[in-house]
Design an enzyme around this catalytic site. Sequence first.
Site, PDB file in Angstrom:
ATOM      1  N   HIS A  77      24.418   5.481   6.779  1.00 27.22           N
ATOM      2  CA  HIS A  77      24.328   4.771   5.492  1.00 27.22           C
ATOM      3  C   HIS A  77      23.612   3.451   5.700  1.00 27.22           C
ATOM      4  CE1 HIS A  77      27.789   6.827   3.064  1.00 27.22           C
ATOM      5  NE2 HIS A  77      26.961   7.696   3.602  1.00 27.22           N
ATOM      6  N   TYR A 206      32.607  -0.360  -3.313  1.00 29.53           N
ATOM      7  CA  TYR A 206      33.727  -1.310  -3.300  1.00 29.53           C
ATOM      8  C   TYR A 206      33.772  -1.931  -4.694  1.00 29.53           C
ATOM      9  CZ  TYR A 206      33.927  -1.228   1.853  1.00 29.53           C
ATOM     10  OH  TYR A 206      34.062  -0.858   3.171  1.00 29.53           O
ATOM     11  N   PRO A 299      42.070  -3.002   5.964  1.00 30.71           N
ATOM     12  CA  PRO A 299      40.952  -2.056   6.095  1.00 30.71           C
ATOM     13  C   PRO A 299      39.683  -2.411   5.311  1.00 30.71           C
ATOM     14  CG  PRO A 299      42.747  -1.085   4.829  1.00 30.71           C
ATOM     15  CD  PRO A 299      43.244  -2.392   5.333  1.00 30.71           C
ATOM     16  N   LYS A 303      36.842  -2.700   9.894  1.00 30.33           N
ATOM     17  CA  LYS A 303      36.667  -3.308  11.212  1.00 30.33           C
ATOM     18  C   LYS A 303      37.614  -2.819  12.308  1.00 30.33           C
ATOM     19  CE  LYS A 303      33.148  -5.596  10.421  1.00 30.33           C
ATOM     20  NZ  LYS A 303      31.958  -4.906  10.882  1.00 30.33           N
ATOM     21  N   TYR A 389      29.191  -6.662   8.191  1.00 30.71           N
ATOM     22  CA  TYR A 389      29.621  -5.279   7.960  1.00 30.71           C
ATOM     23  C   TYR A 389      28.989  -4.349   8.996  1.00 30.71           C
ATOM     24  CZ  TYR A 389      31.396  -1.346   5.193  1.00 30.71           C
ATOM     25  OH  TYR A 389      32.087  -0.236   4.785  1.00 30.71           O
TER      26      TYR A 389
HETATM   27  P1  RFL Z   1      45.956   3.423  17.646  1.00 29.15           P
HETATM   28  O1  RFL Z   1      44.953   4.331  17.076  1.00 29.15           O
HETATM   29  O2  RFL Z   1      47.099   2.998  16.811  1.00 29.15           O
HETATM   30  O3  RFL Z   1      46.496   4.112  18.986  1.00 29.15           O
HETATM   31  C1  RFL Z   1      47.607   3.615  19.679  1.00 29.15           C
HETATM   32  C2  RFL Z   1      48.261   4.761  20.416  1.00 29.15           C
HETATM   33  O4  RFL Z   1      49.369   4.263  21.166  1.00 29.15           O
HETATM   34  C3  RFL Z   1      50.428   5.182  21.022  1.00 29.15           C
HETATM   35  N1  RFL Z   1      51.717   4.525  21.298  1.00 29.15           N
HETATM   36  C4  RFL Z   1      52.372   4.651  22.457  1.00 29.15           C
HETATM   37  N2  RFL Z   1      52.070   5.305  23.584  1.00 29.15           N
HETATM   38  C5  RFL Z   1      52.951   5.249  24.614  1.00 29.15           C
HETATM   39  N3  RFL Z   1      54.137   4.586  24.519  1.00 29.15           N
HETATM   40  C6  RFL Z   1      54.499   3.920  23.401  1.00 29.15           C
HETATM   41  N4  RFL Z   1      55.677   3.300  23.320  1.00 29.15           N
HETATM   42  C7  RFL Z   1      53.579   3.921  22.310  1.00 29.15           C
HETATM   43  N5  RFL Z   1      53.601   3.405  21.062  1.00 29.15           N
HETATM   44  C8  RFL Z   1      52.461   3.768  20.463  1.00 29.15           C
HETATM   45  C9  RFL Z   1      50.302   5.673  19.594  1.00 29.15           C
HETATM   46  O5  RFL Z   1      50.975   6.907  19.397  1.00 29.15           O
HETATM   47  C10 RFL Z   1      48.806   5.791  19.450  1.00 29.15           C
HETATM   48  O6  RFL Z   1      48.325   7.075  19.783  1.00 29.15           O
HETATM   49  O7  RFL Z   1      45.284   2.070  18.204  1.00 29.15           O
HETATM   50  P2  RFL Z   1      43.834   1.870  18.826  1.00 29.15           P
HETATM   51  O8  RFL Z   1      43.527   2.918  19.855  1.00 29.15           O
HETATM   52  O9  RFL Z   1      43.783   0.441  19.216  1.00 29.15           O
HETATM   53  O10 RFL Z   1      42.819   2.139  17.621  1.00 29.15           O
HETATM   54  C11 RFL Z   1      42.825   1.316  16.497  1.00 29.15           C
HETATM   55  C12 RFL Z   1      42.440   2.109  15.248  1.00 29.15           C
HETATM   56  O11 RFL Z   1      43.230   3.288  15.172  1.00 29.15           O
HETATM   57  C13 RFL Z   1      42.632   1.286  13.969  1.00 29.15           C
HETATM   58  O12 RFL Z   1      42.189  -0.039  14.171  1.00 29.15           O
HETATM   59  C14 RFL Z   1      41.855   1.873  12.780  1.00 29.15           C
HETATM   60  O13 RFL Z   1      42.344   3.133  12.419  1.00 29.15           O
HETATM   61  C15 RFL Z   1      41.928   0.926  11.581  1.00 29.15           C
HETATM   62  N6  RFL Z   1      41.298   1.470  10.365  1.00 29.15           N
HETATM   63  C16 RFL Z   1      39.928   1.421  10.192  1.00 29.15           C
HETATM   64  N7  RFL Z   1      39.134   0.923  11.142  1.00 29.15           N
HETATM   65  C17 RFL Z   1      37.768   0.947  10.997  1.00 29.15           C
HETATM   66  O14 RFL Z   1      37.048   0.471  11.893  1.00 29.15           O
HETATM   67  N8  RFL Z   1      37.150   1.490   9.875  1.00 29.15           N
HETATM   68  C18 RFL Z   1      37.892   2.012   8.882  1.00 29.15           C
HETATM   69  O15 RFL Z   1      37.295   2.528   7.934  1.00 29.15           O
HETATM   70  C19 RFL Z   1      39.329   1.979   8.987  1.00 29.15           C
HETATM   71  N9  RFL Z   1      40.074   2.523   8.031  1.00 29.15           N
HETATM   72  C20 RFL Z   1      42.067   2.085   9.394  1.00 29.15           C
HETATM   73  C21 RFL Z   1      41.423   2.610   8.231  1.00 29.15           C
HETATM   74  C22 RFL Z   1      43.446   2.214   9.570  1.00 29.15           C
HETATM   75  C23 RFL Z   1      44.168   2.838   8.608  1.00 29.15           C
HETATM   76  N10 RFL Z   1      45.576   2.926   8.857  1.00 29.15           N
HETATM   77  C24 RFL Z   1      46.477   3.861   8.373  1.00 29.15           C
HETATM   78  C25 RFL Z   1      46.193   2.035   9.842  1.00 29.15           C
HETATM   79  C26 RFL Z   1      42.130   3.247   7.275  1.00 29.15           C
HETATM   80  C27 RFL Z   1      43.503   3.376   7.451  1.00 29.15           C
HETATM   81  C28 RFL Z   1      44.205   4.112   6.364  1.00 29.15           C
HETATM   82  C1  PHB Z   2      37.448   4.974   4.932  1.00 25.83           C
HETATM   83  O1  PHB Z   2      36.529   5.772   4.730  1.00 25.83           O
HETATM   84  O2  PHB Z   2      38.591   5.337   5.226  1.00 25.83           O
HETATM   85  C2  PHB Z   2      37.200   3.524   4.800  1.00 25.83           C
HETATM   86  C3  PHB Z   2      35.889   3.080   4.595  1.00 25.83           C
HETATM   87  C4  PHB Z   2      35.651   1.725   4.459  1.00 25.83           C
HETATM   88  C5  PHB Z   2      36.692   0.824   4.503  1.00 25.83           C
HETATM   89  C6  PHB Z   2      37.992   1.271   4.706  1.00 25.83           C
HETATM   90  C7  PHB Z   2      38.255   2.623   4.858  1.00 25.83           C
HETATM   91  O3  PHB Z   2      36.438  -0.495   4.321  1.00 25.83           O
END
Ligand code: RFL
Ligand code: PHB
Length: 396
Positions: A77, A206, A299, A303, A389
């Site tokens: 994109h 957005y 979110p 980032k 971004y």
């Molecule tokens: P994670 O993915 O949370 O992985 C951590 C892992 O550690 C495990 N864990 C344990 N393992 C051993 N012993 C324990 N006691 C433990 N406790 C926990 C967990 O089970 C897990 O597998 O962290 P990591 O690797 O640092 O990655 C970070 C990302 O997952 C997170 O920042 C993103 O998902 C955030 N996020 C987004 N980021 C983006 O860059 N672009 C996006 O569009 C975006 N959208 C989002 C998001 C996060 C969301 N949620 C639900 C938090 C959208 C959503 C909805």
């Molecule tokens: C997503 O596709 O889940 C998403 C995209 C952009 C954002 C947050 C979440 O800023």
Amino acid sequence: MTTTVIPTEVAIVGAGPSGLLLAHLLAARGVASVVVEARSEEYVGSRIRAGILEHSTVDLLRRAGLGDRIAEVGDEHRGIYLQWPGERHHIDFQEHVGRSVWVYGQTEVQKDLVAAAHARGQEIHYEAADVAVHDVTSDRPAVTFTGADGTSYRLEARVLVGCDGSFGPSRAAVPDDVRQTWERVYPYSWLGVLADVAPSTDELIYAWHPDGFAMHSMRSASVSRLYLQVPNGTDVDTWSDDRIWDALATRLGHGENGWSLEPGPITEKSVLPMRSFVQTPMRHGNLFLAGDAAHIVPPTGAKGLNLAVADVGVLAPALAELVRGGDSRLADAYSDTALRRVWRCTHFSWWMTTMLHTAGDPFDAQLQLSQLRWVASSAAGAAGLAENYAGLDIGS
Ligand code: RFL
Ligand code: PHB
């Protein structure tokens, strides 16, 4: 009960994107690691989370040999749409900073990392219980846990890395008199849905709206990802599919300027609270923190996953030097280097969040609209959004 001792160079807690990517980057430098994960491989792989990869994330994944499927099924994109009632503006990242972002879900990134880990025979202990870190300021720190088979294990390593997200034990292993935390809790949450319907837009929208923020994202040509601002504490069951599509149509401007939103079957829905959180330093003795273990962003601005990738992109060469050559300079600089980007992204996510979500104050609403008009109409405003971004260079 007997304990099985496993010696390794780097012990990694957490097999999410930061843990598995770190193991991958270390292996490419000839450094051995063992990963311990509380959940199952299937569970970690199926969490619907991030959807957007920055320019620098895609670069790093490509250089690490993990770019094939991004090229095949990822969608490049060149910008995003910013809108408010009656107006939609395209912010063109390519035009302003010469960079793009990619739609490529975290589930896909995780699949690629798991496949690479299997291919190189990476040791990963899934479904580990009672995971605890020990002796983090000694030169033989350890992780203990009970394996899925009930065996008691002790990983003994040169360094430990906490990649265990916001609820893992690593963050709390930094003593209270050493760690500092910063937090902002926002007065709203996101209701996120995944729907089996072709996206009604070519790039993400957005949208600011007096009823609350809405966003139209996507996962593929046939799967849409949409979000609505809802009050904190919202029970997902109070939002029927019809109510969700009605609110999305209103807030995204269905019927305005010839645009329409195509509804479809909703396959997943959940409510997520939003907060900003940073813990410093990101290193204590021989314990390093990376990804969500050290910082959380709301979110808006996409980032979280990108920051996790940037952390381990800086950490892997630093640990390779430390473990192999004994040169500690990069490892000593890790926390400060990583935190520069963490605070930049913390600010950007806070700025996008507070510019786009309504919190009930009419004065604030006028300021938000003024800011949106400026970003959409000024080359300097648009370039600032675009640069943040699409992402800065890793380590910069
Ligand atoms: P994670 O993915 O949370 O992985 C951590 C892992 O550690 C495990 N864990 C344990 N393992 C051993 N012993 C324990 N006691 C433990 N406790 C926990 C967990 O089970 C897990 O597998 O962290 P990591 O690797 O640092 O990655 C970070 C990302 O997952 C997170 O920042 C993103 O998902 C955030 N996020 C987004 N980021 C983006 O860059 N672009 C996006 O569009 C975006 N959208 C989002 C998001 C996060 C969301 N949620 C639900 C938090 C959208 C959503 C909805
Ligand atoms: C997503 O596709 O889940 C998403 C995209 C952009 C954002 C947050 C979440 O800023």
